[in-house]
Enzyme design. Structure first.
Site, short mmCIF file in Angstrom:
data_model
loop_
_atom_site.label_atom_id
_atom_site.label_comp_id
_atom_site.label_asym_id
_atom_site.label_seq_id
_atom_site.Cartn_x
_atom_site.Cartn_y
_atom_site.Cartn_z
N LYS A 33 39.49 48.11 45.38
CA LYS A 33 39.10 47.51 43.84
C LYS A 33 38.43 48.70 43.15
CE LYS A 33 35.98 44.03 42.21
NZ LYS A 33 36.44 42.90 41.34
N ARG A 92 45.57 37.19 45.57
CA ARG A 92 45.06 37.95 44.43
C ARG A 92 45.79 39.18 43.94
NH1 ARG A 92 41.96 42.80 44.43
NH2 ARG A 92 40.46 42.97 43.08
N SER A 139 31.91 34.99 43.57
CA SER A 139 31.33 36.09 43.94
C SER A 139 30.20 36.22 43.29
CB SER A 139 32.27 37.36 43.28
OG SER A 139 33.47 37.40 43.83
#
Ligand code: TZP
Ligand code: MG
Length: 226
Positions: A150, A50, A121
């Site tokens: 995040k 990611r 998600s």
């Protein structure tokens, strides 16, 4: 039958036990490939690249880095997933891709991703139903707890929706995410998650082997599947 076997082999619920997520920004002063190898040696069961943040790798550099991550994961027989970037995942033949609600529609990704893993998600019943309906292989639910990894994360949800999702879909692969550590993993697993997806718990750990074993150990205690 071949189709069923292939799909079944793609991802098992136990592959989600310790789902490690990382990008170069999560690695502070450590070499990212070295960190990944340590996590693999410690026993993570699936890995997601990611690549985000202020100075992400892009283009050829990202591709080369992703190839190296893929090779390491292969060596340890751990599925290699790429976050968001469907084209990169296809180009380097990753094992799968993980997408959010803002990315391309699942139906379209599924067409390109025959025989590969797609994770999505989800945050509510409708998103969960759609993910299952359109062929996701697993869903990620979170953030469960407060996360520092995040900046644009939604408000922590606790385990309420996770429990609901598990009740709605008793057998569907579900991984929980957001602020999960060995201190709170038990609650998440007892609420029905097949595993925990973590960034900082492993990246910032002073003892990755112990951290991964703790995150896994709860599962062994929780799932009396023998
Ligand atoms: N999606 C929801 S929370 C999160 C992502 C990518 C970050 C998880 O990182 P950490 O450090 O395990 O809280
Ligand atoms: Mg995304």
């Amino acid at each position: 039958i071949a189709f069923i076997v292939r799909r079944w082999k793609l991802l098992n619920r136990k592959d989600l036990a310790v789902y490690f997520i990382m990008g170069t920004e999560n690695c502070k002063n450590e070499n990212p490939l070295h960190l990944l190898e340590e996590a693999l040696q410690a026993g993570i069961t699936i890995f997601q690249l990611r690549e985000k943040g202020k100075q992400p790798l892009v283009g050829k550099e990202l591709e080369q880095f992703a190839m190296k991550c893929k090779a390491l994961c292969k060596q340890y027989q751990v599925p290699f997933i790429i976050n968001d970037d469907v084209d990169l995942a296809l180009k380097i033949d990753a094992d799968g891709v993980h997408v959010g609600q803002d990315d391309a529609p699942l139906q379209e990704i599924r067409k390109k991703f025959q025989g590969k893993i797609i994770g999505v998600s989800v945050h509510n019943e409708e998103e969960m139903m759609n993910a299952v309906k359109w062929g996701a292989d697993y869903v990620g639910i979170g953030p469960i707890y407060e996360t520092k990894s995040k900046p644009d994360a939604k408000k922590p949800e606790g385990v309420t929706f996770l429990k609901k999702a598990r009740n709605m879909y008793p057998d569907f692969p579900i991984v929980a995410i957001g602020g999960i550590t060995p201190m709170n993993a038990k609650e998440v697993l007892e609420s029905g998650a097949d595993g925990v997806a973590v960034i900082s718990a492993i990246c910032d750990s002073g003892n990755r082997k112990e951290t991964v074993q703790l995150l896994k150990g709860f599962k062994l205690i929780e799932k009396k599947e023998f």
